[in-house]
Design a protein around this motif. Structure first.
Motif, short mmCIF file in Angstrom:
data_model
loop_
_atom_site.label_atom_id
_atom_site.label_comp_id
_atom_site.label_asym_id
_atom_site.label_seq_id
_atom_site.Cartn_x
_atom_site.Cartn_y
_atom_site.Cartn_z
N ALA A 84 0.84 -1.20 0.00
CA ALA A 84 0.00 0.00 0.00
C ALA A 84 0.87 1.25 0.00
O ALA A 84 0.61 2.21 -0.75
N ASN A 85 1.91 1.24 0.82
CA ASN A 85 2.80 2.39 0.91
C ASN A 85 3.55 2.61 -0.39
O ASN A 85 3.64 3.73 -0.90
N ALA A 86 4.08 1.53 -0.96
CA ALA A 86 4.85 1.63 -2.19
C ALA A 86 3.98 2.09 -3.36
O ALA A 86 4.40 2.94 -4.16
N VAL A 87 2.77 1.56 -3.45
CA VAL A 87 1.88 1.94 -4.55
C VAL A 87 1.47 3.41 -4.44
O VAL A 87 1.41 4.13 -5.45
N GLY A 88 1.20 3.85 -3.22
CA GLY A 88 0.88 5.27 -3.03
C GLY A 88 2.03 6.16 -3.46
O GLY A 88 1.82 7.22 -4.07
N GLN A 148 9.88 -6.36 2.31
CA GLN A 148 11.17 -5.66 2.26
C GLN A 148 11.39 -5.02 0.89
O GLN A 148 11.91 -3.90 0.80
N ILE A 149 11.00 -5.72 -0.17
CA ILE A 149 11.15 -5.17 -1.52
C ILE A 149 10.31 -3.91 -1.68
O ILE A 149 10.77 -2.88 -2.20
N ALA A 150 9.05 -3.98 -1.24
CA ALA A 150 8.17 -2.82 -1.35
C ALA A 150 8.68 -1.65 -0.52
O ALA A 150 8.66 -0.49 -0.97
N ASN A 151 9.19 -1.93 0.68
CA ASN A 151 9.77 -0.86 1.50
C ASN A 151 10.99 -0.26 0.82
O ASN A 151 11.22 0.96 0.89
N LEU A 157 12.28 5.72 -4.12
CA LEU A 157 11.55 6.72 -4.90
C LEU A 157 11.45 8.07 -4.18
O LEU A 157 11.50 9.12 -4.84
N VAL A 158 11.28 8.07 -2.87
CA VAL A 158 11.11 9.35 -2.18
C VAL A 158 12.36 9.82 -1.45
O VAL A 158 12.51 11.00 -1.15
N ARG A 159 13.28 8.90 -1.11
CA ARG A 159 14.55 9.24 -0.47
C ARG A 159 14.36 10.17 0.74
O ARG A 159 15.03 11.19 0.88
N GLY A 160 13.40 9.80 1.57
CA GLY A 160 13.17 10.55 2.79
C GLY A 160 12.33 11.81 2.62
O GLY A 160 12.04 12.50 3.60
N GLN A 161 11.94 12.14 1.39
CA GLN A 161 11.13 13.32 1.14
C GLN A 161 9.63 12.99 1.25
O GLN A 161 9.26 11.83 1.45
N GLN A 255 4.79 9.25 1.94
CA GLN A 255 6.12 9.20 2.52
C GLN A 255 6.43 7.79 3.00
O GLN A 255 5.53 6.94 3.07
N GLN A 256 7.68 7.56 3.33
CA GLN A 256 8.10 6.25 3.81
C GLN A 256 7.41 5.90 5.13
O GLN A 256 7.12 6.77 5.96
#
Length: 340
Positions: A84-88, A148-151, A157-161, A255-256
């Motif tokens: 869910a997080n990765a897709v968002g 782990q892959i999705a995380n 993609l966001v690098r902490g942003q 965000q992450q």
């Protein structure tokens, strides 16, 4: 003088209670929680707060729909929150961001971004399905790896942003209301309804229960067990992906680690509601009860202003109680079947 034999009715009542324990216990839990919080807080049992509870569980509910399919087949998916997080975040990656958002992305038109994002959710499900059904990796391990892959994809993609912009349709569905009802609630109810109809009235739904109830018997009956398991894995990933798309608009940012708590919430909703971890028993009705139990519990604890750390403990204890009831109900069912 003839005596009346009452053993048969008592036996049938006892058999019914044993068989329905995992369904009855969550309903009593829900009613007890509603009664307690209504007494403890005058502002709890109001229309506005009821809508608030439904809104709070709507994103979890979409994830829980997919997870219900998986658990009914006696499998598990630990990657739902990470997916869910990765897709968002993938959706934000395909959307033009404001200048102050320092993220390298690839902006697309809104409908193209949505299609590509849905495709990414499907890809997660297909990879999981391939690993479980073709390679033979246990779903627990495979979905742990996918988590782990999705995380990792989210972090890359966001690098902490933090991203703030999404396609207009997703922004509207995730953040707006119609006649005072949030669209996320409506979408969640639609997912629950469609899933219930599929599991109850379609051949695929019967096969899901057959695979979870007795995998060997399902194979002997001609059911393609691997195809059913692959399908539920893809369904679960798609539900998680759509929840992630609406969730980032609901929260107002991507965000992450934003969905970290949703794994426990989604599993708890399915299990607390009474769906068997051993497969083949339960369904969307149970998931709805589980969602309401979690929603009422979380919201009610906020109303009585309980310590946030104690809130986590209470949720954990309720989940433990549900697991104990789940296992105990399975034992009672097996004993009852053996006696018959």
């Amino acid at each position: 003088m003839t005596s009346i034999d009452t053993s048969a009715p008592r036996s049938s009542i006892g058999h019914f209670l044993k068989d329905q324990l995992r369904n009855i216990a969550p309903v009593f839990t829900l009613l007890a929680l509603i009664a307690f919080f209504t007494i403890a807080s005058p502002s709890f049992l109001t229309l506005d707060n009821t809508a608030n509870i439904l809104s709070q569980v709507s994103i979890t509910g979409i994830i829980a729909v997919g997870l219900t399919f998986v658990i009914l087949t006696a499998e598990i998916d630990l990657s739902v929150a990470a997916v869910a997080n990765a897709v968002g975040i993938v959706m934000a990656y395909f959307t033009l961001q404001p200048d102050y958002v320092n993220i390298d992305n690839l902006p697309m038109q809104g409908w193209i971004a949505i299609i590509l994002t849905l495709a990414s959710a499907g890809a997660f499900g297909l990879i999981t399905a391939f690993g479980v059904t073709r390679i033979g990796i246990p779903s627990f391990i495979m979905t742990l790896a996918m988590m782990q892959i999705a995380n990792g994809i989210s972090a890359m993609l966001v690098r902490g942003q933090i991203a703030y912009s999404y396609p207009d349709l997703i922004t509207y569905l995730g953040s707006q209301s119609i006649y005072g009802v949030r669209w996320t609630i409506i979408v969640c109810l639609l997912f629950l309804l469609v899933a219930h109809l599929v599991l109850t009235y379609t051949r695929f739904g019967r096969y899901v229960y057959m695979v979870g109830g007795n995998r060997e018997a399902a194979e002997y009956s001609g059911v393609n067990v691997r195809a059913i398991i692959a399908a539920v894995m893809v369904i679960c990933a798609m539900c998680s992906g759509i929840a992630g798309m609406l969730g980032v608009a609901y929260f107002g940012s991507a965000q992450q680690n934003q969905f970290d708590t949703f794994l426990l919430d989604a599993i708890a909703a399915v299990v607390v509601g009474g769906t068997s971890l051993f497969g083949g028993r339960g369904g969307i009705g149970n998931t709805i009860i589980g969602l309401l139990v979690l929603g009422v519990l979380n919201n009610g604890l906020d109303h009585i202003q309980i310590n946030s750390f104690l809130k986590i403990l209470i949720r954990g204890l309720i989940l433990l109680a549900a697991l104990i009831i789940n296992v105990y109900a399975q034992v009672l069912r097996e004993r009852s079947t053996a006696e018959d």
